[in-house]
Design an enzyme around this catalytic site. Structure first.
Site, mmCIF file in Angstrom:
data_model
loop_
_atom_site.group_PDB
_atom_site.id
_atom_site.type_symbol
_atom_site.label_atom_id
_atom_site.label_comp_id
_atom_site.label_asym_id
_atom_site.label_seq_id
_atom_site.Cartn_x
_atom_site.Cartn_y
_atom_site.Cartn_z
ATOM 1 N N ARG A 75 0.853 -1.200 0.000
ATOM 2 C CA ARG A 75 0.000 0.000 0.000
ATOM 3 C C ARG A 75 0.886 1.246 0.000
ATOM 4 O O ARG A 75 1.385 1.664 1.035
ATOM 5 C CB ARG A 75 -0.912 0.000 1.234
ATOM 6 C CG ARG A 75 -2.083 0.973 1.129
ATOM 7 C CD ARG A 75 -2.718 1.198 2.481
ATOM 8 N NE ARG A 75 -1.911 2.100 3.299
ATOM 9 C CZ ARG A 75 -1.900 2.114 4.627
ATOM 10 N NH1 ARG A 75 -2.620 1.239 5.297
ATOM 11 N NH2 ARG A 75 -1.155 2.975 5.283
ATOM 12 N N HIS A 112 -3.739 5.073 4.302
ATOM 13 C CA HIS A 112 -4.932 4.233 4.371
ATOM 14 C C HIS A 112 -6.140 4.966 3.786
ATOM 15 O O HIS A 112 -6.921 4.404 3.018
ATOM 16 C CB HIS A 112 -5.227 3.837 5.819
ATOM 17 C CG HIS A 112 -6.528 3.120 5.989
ATOM 18 N ND1 HIS A 112 -6.713 1.817 5.572
ATOM 19 C CD2 HIS A 112 -7.725 3.526 6.503
ATOM 20 C CE1 HIS A 112 -7.958 1.447 5.825
ATOM 21 N NE2 HIS A 112 -8.592 2.463 6.383
ATOM 22 N N TYR A 116 3.763 6.099 11.084
ATOM 23 C CA TYR A 116 4.076 4.734 11.522
ATOM 24 C C TYR A 116 4.958 3.962 10.543
ATOM 25 O O TYR A 116 5.231 2.782 10.749
ATOM 26 C CB TYR A 116 2.788 3.942 11.800
ATOM 27 C CG TYR A 116 1.766 3.947 10.683
ATOM 28 C CD1 TYR A 116 1.850 3.073 9.606
ATOM 29 C CD2 TYR A 116 0.687 4.825 10.723
ATOM 30 C CE1 TYR A 116 0.912 3.072 8.600
ATOM 31 C CE2 TYR A 116 -0.279 4.833 9.720
ATOM 32 C CZ TYR A 116 -0.159 3.953 8.661
ATOM 33 O OH TYR A 116 -1.097 3.963 7.661
#
Length: 421
Positions: free
Chosen positions: A295, A299, A308
């Site tokens: 990815r 998100h 993160y």
């Protein structure tokens, strides 16, 4: 009676051989090795030694490539529109173009798709169009998915056999097993179609994943499970989501055919999905495909993934393992694509997307009465009738006399007058 090579026989009503050796196992492969990942072309677009390139002609290859290219362009524009406050939410598919388009190309156009939220490419492959994408994201009166009732990217199309997206994670997985069973019971579609469910590896941590797999493998039902293992469930890396060998390791536990595929190799995804669909329909039971990808994007527009994961990690993956670049190199090696065609394609897609955006932004929202329609079948429930009457009274009281209400009603087709009729 003991069988050949099994001196102690088998358990009753079972083919499990009895052994005198105390032995634990935690792998579905021999020697405790990890499940292999199927790949056709390498990062330079060249077929691996011994790989069988699927039978695709230039026309199909060009269609696949053009559909892959349009996804990041569409994502760029809609992501920026959200940042400008023009739409309220958005989710991108950066880095997962091969997994989405490669699988879409291998399905029949009338296979029933139950997606998660990054699979708009499946709809576009089936002819959904930019206008429908924009009308849904802007919630205009031409929104064919839900008349403005759904969040952006919650697409759906009955005509294109694409079930409407729902926000709760993994709910589509057991639903897909039920859809597959319904197809099996329909004489007109039995042996012709399957249900296809997309989900991320994070969704596979939900109980709904196991319920869906159990139903589709034991009933059984022709349901194709496509797991997009993109490395992250929002901020949780896959290393913290499971201890076993990914999602593919779970397939044999339910007795279903399973394959792990390089999700950045569109030819591998296409080939694996096509064969998985054949098995699914011929045997009338579940098949699991795990696509290994990454990815690249956040998100959603509510997330900052650099909180993160290192920015360098993302940039390196974009540079070293870009699924669009990989397939473009394959196309160029065959003489099927050129730099001039690339420039013309990106220019055309940008123009078409911008045209659709400008058109949708100028359109009014649905009539106010549509707030209460097309949610429940049959007669309107009593509570919605009460709410409709209450809103009707408020529109009568404030619609003409209070400026905030006047301004808001002007955004809707009919300016709320439809509710008063």
């Amino acid at each position: 009676m003991p069988g050949p090579g099994h001196a102690h026989g088998h358990l009753p009503s079972s083919t499990s051989p009895v052994t005198s050796q105390l032995h634990f196992f935690n792998s579905v492969t021999d020697g405790g090795k990890q499940i292999p990942t199927y790949r056709v072309i390498d990062g330079a677009g060249q077929p691996l030694e011994g790989a069988v390139v699927p039978e695709i002609d230039e026309a199909l290859a060009r269609r696949i490539y053009e559909n892959m290219v349009q996804l990041p362009i569409l994502d760029d524009i809609l992501y920026n529109l959200q940042r400008q406050g023009r739409i309220v939410f958005y989710m991108t598919a950066y880095g997962e173009e091969a997994a989405i388009i490669g699988s879409a190309a291998a399905l029949a156009p009338d296979d029933e798709v139950l997606a998660q939220y990054r699979e708009s490419g499946v709809l576009l492959w089936r002819g959904f169009g930019y206008d429908n994408i924009m009308n849904q994201c802007f919630g205009t009166y031409l929104d064919s998915c839900g008349m403005g009732k759904q969040m952006p990217v919650h697409y759906g199309s009955k005509e294109l056999h694409y079930h409407t997206i729902s926000s709760p994670l993994a709910t589509q997985i057991p639903q897909a097993a039920g859809v597959g069973y319904a197809l099996k019971r329909d004489p007109a579609r039995r042996g012709k179609n399957c249900a296809v469910v997309y989900f991320g590896e994070g969704a596979a941590s939900e109980g709904d994943f196991h319920a869906g797999m159990l139903l589709a493998s034991t009933i059984p039902s022709p349901t194709l499970f496509i797991a997009r293992n993109n490395g992250f469930a929002i901020s949780t890396p896959s290393s913290e989501q499971y201890y076993g060998d990914g999602i593919a390791a779970r397939g044999p536990g339910y007795g279903v055919h399973t394959i792990r595929v390089d999700g950045n190799d569109v030819l591998a995804v296409y080939s694996a999905t096509k064969e998985a669909r054949r098995l699914c329909i011929e045997e009338g039971r579940a098949v699991l495909v795990e696509t290994m990808t990454y990815r690249v994007g956040h998100h959603s527009t509510s997330d900052d993934s650099f909180a993160y994961r290192p920015r360098k990690e993302v940039e390196d993956r974009k540079r070293l393992d870009n699924p669009i670049v990989r397939f473009r190199l394959f196309m160029e090696s065959r003489g099927w694509w050129s730099k001039d065609e690339e420039a013309a394609l990106t220019k055309r897609i940008k123009q078409d997307v911008m045209t659709a955006y400008k058109k949708a932004e100028s359109l009014p929202k649905p009539e106010l009465k549509e707030m209460f329609t097309e949610v429940y079948g049959g007669e309107l429930p009593w509570n919605l009738k009460e709410q409709r009457e209450e809103l009707k009274k408020l529109v009568k009281k404030y619609g003409d006399s209070w400026e905030p209400w006047r301004n808001e009603l002007k955004k809707h087709k009919g300016e709320g007058k439809d509710l008063l009729q």
